[in-house]
Scaffold this motif. Structure first.
Motif, PDB file in Angstrom:
ATOM      1  N   THR A  53      21.571  37.492  23.953  1.00 41.65           N
ATOM      2  CA  THR A  53      22.402  37.931  22.826  1.00 41.65           C
ATOM      3  C   THR A  53      23.817  38.190  23.345  1.00 41.65           C
ATOM      4  O   THR A  53      24.088  37.998  24.533  1.00 41.65           O
ATOM      5  CB  THR A  53      21.832  39.222  22.195  1.00 41.65           C
ATOM      6  OG1 THR A  53      21.816  40.239  23.194  1.00 41.65           O
ATOM      7  CG2 THR A  53      20.429  39.016  21.667  1.00 41.65           C
ATOM      8  N   ASP A  54      24.696  38.660  22.479  1.00 41.27           N
ATOM      9  CA  ASP A  54      26.065  38.988  22.894  1.00 41.27           C
ATOM     10  C   ASP A  54      26.078  40.164  23.866  1.00 41.27           C
ATOM     11  O   ASP A  54      26.962  40.271  24.720  1.00 41.27           O
ATOM     12  CB  ASP A  54      26.931  39.310  21.671  1.00 41.27           C
ATOM     13  CG  ASP A  54      27.083  38.101  20.762  1.00 41.27           C
ATOM     14  OD1 ASP A  54      26.979  36.970  21.264  1.00 41.27           O
ATOM     15  OD2 ASP A  54      27.307  38.291  19.552  1.00 41.27           O
ATOM     16  N   ASP A  55      25.105  41.068  23.739  1.00 41.47           N
ATOM     17  CA  ASP A  55      25.033  42.265  24.583  1.00 41.47           C
ATOM     18  C   ASP A  55      24.392  41.990  25.941  1.00 41.47           C
ATOM     19  O   ASP A  55      24.565  42.742  26.884  1.00 41.47           O
ATOM     20  CB  ASP A  55      24.235  43.367  23.874  1.00 41.47           C
ATOM     21  CG  ASP A  55      24.779  43.636  22.483  1.00 41.47           C
ATOM     22  OD1 ASP A  55      25.987  43.463  22.290  1.00 41.47           O
ATOM     23  OD2 ASP A  55      23.989  44.018  21.592  1.00 41.47           O
ATOM     24  N   GLY A  56      23.602  40.953  26.039  1.00 43.49           N
ATOM     25  CA  GLY A  56      22.884  40.651  27.275  1.00 43.49           C
ATOM     26  C   GLY A  56      21.563  39.965  26.953  1.00 43.49           C
ATOM     27  O   GLY A  56      21.410  39.383  25.885  1.00 43.49           O
ATOM     28  N   VAL A  57      20.612  40.080  27.869  1.00 42.82           N
ATOM     29  CA  VAL A  57      19.303  39.447  27.659  1.00 42.82           C
ATOM     30  C   VAL A  57      18.300  40.497  27.212  1.00 42.82           C
ATOM     31  O   VAL A  57      18.220  41.588  27.777  1.00 42.82           O
ATOM     32  CB  VAL A  57      18.814  38.744  28.947  1.00 42.82           C
ATOM     33  CG1 VAL A  57      17.465  38.108  28.726  1.00 42.82           C
ATOM     34  CG2 VAL A  57      19.817  37.695  29.391  1.00 42.82           C
ATOM     35  N   GLU A  58      17.538  40.146  26.195  1.00 41.28           N
ATOM     36  CA  GLU A  58      16.570  41.063  25.602  1.00 41.28           C
ATOM     37  C   GLU A  58      15.186  40.428  25.633  1.00 41.28           C
ATOM     38  O   GLU A  58      15.042  39.250  25.311  1.00 41.28           O
ATOM     39  CB  GLU A  58      17.002  41.306  24.148  1.00 41.28           C
ATOM     40  CG  GLU A  58      16.321  42.444  23.458  1.00 41.28           C
ATOM     41  CD  GLU A  58      16.858  42.620  22.035  1.00 41.28           C
ATOM     42  OE1 GLU A  58      16.016  42.860  21.146  1.00 41.28           O
ATOM     43  OE2 GLU A  58      18.079  42.497  21.831  1.00 41.28           O
ATOM     44  N   ARG A  59      14.186  41.201  26.030  1.00 43.28           N
ATOM     45  CA  ARG A  59      12.807  40.701  26.042  1.00 43.28           C
ATOM     46  C   ARG A  59      12.215  40.963  24.654  1.00 43.28           C
ATOM     47  O   ARG A  59      12.139  42.111  24.221  1.00 43.28           O
ATOM     48  CB  ARG A  59      12.016  41.437  27.119  1.00 43.28           C
ATOM     49  CG  ARG A  59      10.657  40.858  27.395  1.00 43.28           C
ATOM     50  CD  ARG A  59      10.022  41.654  28.524  1.00 43.28           C
ATOM     51  NE  ARG A  59       8.605  41.417  28.609  1.00 43.28           N
ATOM     52  CZ  ARG A  59       8.049  40.513  29.398  1.00 43.28           C
ATOM     53  NH1 ARG A  59       8.812  39.764  30.157  1.00 43.28           N
ATOM     54  NH2 ARG A  59       6.744  40.366  29.436  1.00 43.28           N
ATOM     55  N   ALA A  60      11.836  39.884  23.965  1.00 38.60           N
ATOM     56  CA  ALA A  60      11.360  40.025  22.583  1.00 38.60           C
ATOM     57  C   ALA A  60      10.006  39.339  22.407  1.00 38.60           C
ATOM     58  O   ALA A  60       9.665  38.414  23.148  1.00 38.60           O
ATOM     59  CB  ALA A  60      12.371  39.407  21.628  1.00 38.60           C
ATOM     60  N   THR A  61       9.251  39.799  21.416  1.00 36.98           N
ATOM     61  CA  THR A  61       7.958  39.176  21.129  1.00 36.98           C
ATOM     62  C   THR A  61       8.163  38.005  20.175  1.00 36.98           C
ATOM     63  O   THR A  61       8.959  38.093  19.247  1.00 36.98           O
ATOM     64  CB  THR A  61       6.972  40.185  20.495  1.00 36.98           C
ATOM     65  OG1 THR A  61       7.584  40.717  19.319  1.00 36.98           O
ATOM     66  CG2 THR A  61       6.629  41.297  21.450  1.00 36.98           C
ATOM     67  N   ILE A  62       7.432  36.935  20.427  1.00 43.41           N
ATOM     68  CA  ILE A  62       7.516  35.747  19.573  1.00 43.41           C
ATOM     69  C   ILE A  62       6.539  35.927  18.423  1.00 43.41           C
ATOM     70  O   ILE A  62       5.360  36.215  18.643  1.00 43.41           O
ATOM     71  CB  ILE A  62       7.178  34.466  20.370  1.00 43.41           C
ATOM     72  CG1 ILE A  62       8.133  34.307  21.550  1.00 43.41           C
ATOM     73  CG2 ILE A  62       7.244  33.243  19.469  1.00 43.41           C
ATOM     74  CD1 ILE A  62       7.722  33.235  22.531  1.00 43.41           C
ATOM     75  N   GLU A  63       7.039  35.763  17.206  1.00 43.57           N
ATOM     76  CA  GLU A  63       6.188  35.912  16.035  1.00 43.57           C
ATOM     77  C   GLU A  63       5.733  34.577  15.471  1.00 43.57           C
ATOM     78  O   GLU A  63       4.592  34.426  15.066  1.00 43.57           O
ATOM     79  CB  GLU A  63       6.923  36.732  14.963  1.00 43.57           C
ATOM     80  CG  GLU A  63       6.950  38.207  15.282  1.00 43.57           C
ATOM     81  CD  GLU A  63       8.238  38.889  14.849  1.00 43.57           C
ATOM     82  OE1 GLU A  63       8.866  38.429  13.884  1.00 43.57           O
ATOM     83  OE2 GLU A  63       8.600  39.890  15.495  1.00 43.57           O
ATOM     84  N   ASP A  64       6.665  33.599  15.449  1.00 39.62           N
ATOM     85  CA  ASP A  64       6.352  32.350  14.763  1.00 39.62           C
ATOM     86  C   ASP A  64       7.307  31.239  15.203  1.00 39.62           C
ATOM     87  O   ASP A  64       8.403  31.515  15.650  1.00 39.62           O
ATOM     88  CB  ASP A  64       6.512  32.579  13.251  1.00 39.62           C
ATOM     89  CG  ASP A  64       5.746  31.581  12.414  1.00 39.62           C
ATOM     90  OD1 ASP A  64       4.831  30.943  12.960  1.00 39.62           O
ATOM     91  OD2 ASP A  64       6.074  31.423  11.224  1.00 39.62           O
ATOM     92  N   VAL A  65       6.866  29.987  15.057  1.00 34.65           N
ATOM     93  CA  VAL A  65       7.743  28.837  15.272  1.00 34.65           C
ATOM     94  C   VAL A  65       8.251  28.414  13.895  1.00 34.65           C
ATOM     95  O   VAL A  65       7.468  28.120  13.004  1.00 34.65           O
ATOM     96  CB  VAL A  65       6.997  27.664  15.962  1.00 34.65           C
ATOM     97  CG1 VAL A  65       7.905  26.459  16.110  1.00 34.65           C
ATOM     98  CG2 VAL A  65       6.466  28.090  17.317  1.00 34.65           C
TER      99      VAL A  65
END
Length: 123
Positions: free
Chosen positions: A64-76
């Motif tokens: 993101t603009d702020d940096g790297v964020e670890r996120a959960t994948i919900e859907d393609v």
């Protein structure tokens, strides 16, 4: 990639195959990474090296603009390489995924790298 002799001559004519593929010339089936609980597979490659393939994964590193964020994948949401991959929830490079950090486009190759790196889309 096939490192065997070319099937075309310099003149543009066809060269007939002399032999079948050797073991090192064979390819392998693609690892179609699906959305699910993380499951990795280690594959041996040339030179005694290893490749980690993601069979299933539910986490992505989203830039993101702020940096790297670890996120959960919900859907393609979208996959330009194959429309069927959206229905089957298969993640490939260039696929648009729905994450906890918003929509993101995948920049890594999960079937080759074993991880999902993505860039957040605006909007």
């Amino acid at each position: 990639m096939n490192h065997a002799r070319s099937t075309k001559k310099r003149t543009g004519g066809r060269r007939r195959t002399v032999r079948k593929k050797r073991k090192h010339e064979l390819g392998s089936a693609p690892t179609e990474t699906q959305v699910g609980e993380q499951q990795l597979k280690v594959v041996e490659t040339h030179g005694g090296n290893e490749k980690v393939r993601a069979v299933e994964t539910d986490v992505a590193s989203v830039a993101t603009d702020d940096g790297v964020e670890r996120a959960t994948i919900e859907d393609v949401v979208e996959n330009a390489s194959n429309p069927n991959y959206v229905r089957r929830n298969i993640i490939t490079k260039g696929a648009v995924i729905d994450t906890g950090a918003g929509r993101a486009r995948v920049t890594s190759r999960p079937g080759q790298d074993g991880q999902v790196n993505a860039v957040r889309l605006e909007g």
